[in-house]
Design an enzyme around this catalytic site. Sequence first.
Site, mmCIF file in Angstrom:
data_model
loop_
_atom_site.group_PDB
_atom_site.id
_atom_site.type_symbol
_atom_site.label_atom_id
_atom_site.label_comp_id
_atom_site.label_asym_id
_atom_site.label_seq_id
_atom_site.Cartn_x
_atom_site.Cartn_y
_atom_site.Cartn_z
ATOM 1 N N CYS A 35 0.962 -1.180 -0.055
ATOM 2 C CA CYS A 35 0.069 -0.083 0.061
ATOM 3 C C CYS A 35 0.956 1.319 -0.113
ATOM 4 O O CYS A 35 0.469 2.316 -0.297
ATOM 5 C CB CYS A 35 -1.042 0.042 1.207
ATOM 6 S SG CYS A 35 -0.064 0.111 2.878
ATOM 7 N N CYS A 104 -1.941 -3.818 8.531
ATOM 8 C CA CYS A 104 -1.549 -2.313 9.033
ATOM 9 C C CYS A 104 -0.926 -2.362 10.398
ATOM 10 O O CYS A 104 0.058 -1.458 10.675
ATOM 11 C CB CYS A 104 -2.691 -1.530 9.105
ATOM 12 S SG CYS A 104 -3.694 -1.701 7.369
HETATM 13 FE FE1 FES Z 1 -1.436 0.398 4.038
HETATM 14 FE FE2 FES Z 1 -3.269 0.186 6.449
HETATM 15 S S1 FES Z 1 -3.639 0.009 4.096
HETATM 16 S S2 FES Z 1 -1.016 0.360 6.339
#
Ligand code: FES
Length: 143
Positions: A35, A104
């Site tokens: 991400c 996360c």
């Molecule tokens: Fe990247 Fe939560 S989506 S740390």
Amino acid sequence: MALYSEKVMDHFRNPRNVGSIPDADGVGEAGNPVCGDIMKIYLKIDGGTVTDVKFETFGCGSAIASSSMATELIKGRPLSEALKLTNRAVTEALDGLPPHKLHCSVLAEEAIKLAVKDYYEKNGIEYDKSLFPEAPSCEHCGI
Ligand code: FES
């Protein structure tokens, strides 16, 4: 049932220990390659105890809530306990995260470990290298 627990929402809306520590004794930064989110942890350490901790997180709400909770869990605690903090413990303290958000919380575990490692290295303190695996990953999603 709501997607996020009240604790997650509270720590997301009112994160504790946000910021940096300019004269930190240890700094750790962890990033999620998928991400692109980044978490940075700053530690002040005195006599083997985490006397202060702050974080900067450029990431999703779950990452911010995880950072906030993780800093609360290690503040005032011995380094040995900070090193044992797992993403599972952070998630449990938040009353859970949705399965696709568990990774996360891994950032918090990683960043804290790297900050402690940084402290050990800066001060020439011997440490058990097996405590710091090269690329810790989330036991649930593998990220
Ligand atoms: Fe990247 Fe939560 S989506 S740390």
